[in-house]
Write an enzyme that holds these catalytic residues in place. Sequence first.
Site, mmCIF file in Angstrom:
data_model
loop_
_atom_site.group_PDB
_atom_site.id
_atom_site.type_symbol
_atom_site.label_atom_id
_atom_site.label_comp_id
_atom_site.label_asym_id
_atom_site.label_seq_id
_atom_site.Cartn_x
_atom_site.Cartn_y
_atom_site.Cartn_z
ATOM 1 N N GLU A 54 0.855 -1.183 0.000
ATOM 2 C CA GLU A 54 0.000 0.000 0.000
ATOM 3 C C GLU A 54 0.894 1.237 0.000
ATOM 4 O O GLU A 54 1.963 1.247 0.596
ATOM 5 C CB GLU A 54 -0.876 -0.018 1.247
ATOM 6 C CG GLU A 54 -1.854 1.144 1.350
ATOM 7 C CD GLU A 54 -2.684 1.092 2.623
ATOM 8 O OE1 GLU A 54 -3.806 1.610 2.585
ATOM 9 O OE2 GLU A 54 -2.213 0.533 3.637
ATOM 10 N N LYS A 127 -10.233 0.285 -2.082
ATOM 11 C CA LYS A 127 -10.314 -0.140 -0.682
ATOM 12 C C LYS A 127 -11.687 0.168 -0.098
ATOM 13 O O LYS A 127 -12.172 1.291 -0.164
ATOM 14 C CB LYS A 127 -9.222 0.568 0.117
ATOM 15 C CG LYS A 127 -9.114 0.152 1.567
ATOM 16 C CD LYS A 127 -7.953 0.904 2.218
ATOM 17 C CE LYS A 127 -7.793 0.553 3.675
ATOM 18 N NZ LYS A 127 -6.699 1.343 4.301
ATOM 19 N N CYS A 169 -4.798 -3.605 3.286
ATOM 20 C CA CYS A 169 -4.504 -3.222 4.671
ATOM 21 C C CYS A 169 -5.649 -3.482 5.648
ATOM 22 O O CYS A 169 -5.892 -4.613 6.050
ATOM 23 C CB CYS A 169 -4.071 -1.761 4.692
ATOM 24 S SG CYS A 169 -3.217 -1.279 6.225
ATOM 25 N N HIS A 392 -41.536 -13.399 -9.824
ATOM 26 C CA HIS A 392 -41.167 -12.022 -10.132
ATOM 27 C C HIS A 392 -41.886 -11.064 -9.196
ATOM 28 O O HIS A 392 -42.996 -11.328 -8.747
ATOM 29 C CB HIS A 392 -41.439 -11.660 -11.596
ATOM 30 C CG HIS A 392 -42.842 -11.908 -12.056
ATOM 31 N ND1 HIS A 392 -43.326 -13.169 -12.362
ATOM 32 C CD2 HIS A 392 -43.878 -11.054 -12.285
ATOM 33 C CE1 HIS A 392 -44.581 -13.090 -12.763
ATOM 34 N NE2 HIS A 392 -44.953 -11.808 -12.711
#
Length: 440
Positions: A54, A127, A169, A392
């Site tokens: 990172e 992220k 991370c 449906h």
Amino acid sequence: MLSTVFRRTMATGRHFIAVCQMTSDNDLEKNFQAAKNMIERAGEKKCEMVFLPECFDFIGLNKNEQIDLAMATDCEYMEKYRELARKHNIWLSLGGLHHKDPSDAAHPWNTHLIIDSDGVTRAEYNKLHLFDLEIPGKVRLMESEFSKAGTEMIPPVDTPIGRLGLSICYDVRFPELSLWNRKRGAQLLSFPSAFTLNTGLAHWETLLRARAIENQCYVVAAAQTGAHNPKRQSYGHSMVVDPWGAVVAQCSERVDMCFAEIDLSYVDTLREMQPVFSHRRSDLYTLHINEKSSETGGLKFARFNIPADHIFYSTPHSFVFVNLKPVTDGHVLVSPKRVVPRLTDLTDAETADLFIVAKKVQAMLEKHHNVTSTTICVQDGKDAGQTVPHVHIHILPRRAGDFGDNEIYQKLASHDKEPERKPRSNEQMAEEAVVYRNLM
């Protein structure tokens, strides 16, 4: 074709990887040279893939610098990495680019890029989990002040070393993401990181080994290390963990590299020895993911073919399409992809997905049509008015007084049979679907 070739060769393949540990600062060129030296070294050792941590691009001195130095994925700086991939015939996992959003420059994404040996981007993952911590008088670290959370799940990507699940991370603390990647076929999980010193000492190895063991995957975690500036320090200890939970490669606390062999036949063997995923009690618990589908073709609605340009939203379980003979303006249908006639025929996962999708579509339609009421209806079986034997949900935006004494249900039961209600043209339906697709 490439993905197919990978799947054929991965089952018993052994693959050599390099994991890089850096101390990035706000000097982008210095950071690039450090990464370049490592990638070149990996190329000399015939590695198939290199993992960078990172913030491989930079770590700014402050919030403003984090924002100001952010860049696009196709910028000149990133082209240098693509050229390295081509030159050394190697794949790159670039663990966390400060990725500028043109529509919101003050909040870049934290993007994990997978670049193949031709320099082509194979996957981009933004992220999902941002680390925000504020304890008055003690600590304040608010990632959301200079970064923006991703909004969608990215399926594992086929690489020469196996099918790779992407994370960054802090994501390691949320096991649902790793579980989802495993269920989507991941053989490896990646966690490029910049762990703080305190949390790294306490949790880094434990978290990585836990994700490896519970998902029976290799875990690859390239990390930042040392002092980046007077205010920020990272833990280091980049590592590779095998699916049994053993640490098979690790860096210490300096700028360095470690190397590991990925044996995918070992993944298969462990999963056969301990088939924990076949023992999961999906009748009692499940993991529901709000995931859009990348599928672009037409789909079956009982015996009818629904063209792709009439479908405006889909997930792995459900799809939504515009109506041939709408009862109200905005009347659409939500249906499971699997053709089944009754609601009770659906699995729990299909049922949950169907109604979550219906709720999302309802919100979009109400906003678009400027209404505050909606009829949501399932005609479950012939005697309930079902004319197409495929589950449906009708979603009908409502206006004040539109059906007198709420005669909407009688209308729904008969609207397919009314000769005066003419079917719309394919062009009309496709145009409406485009509008809704953009809004979704």
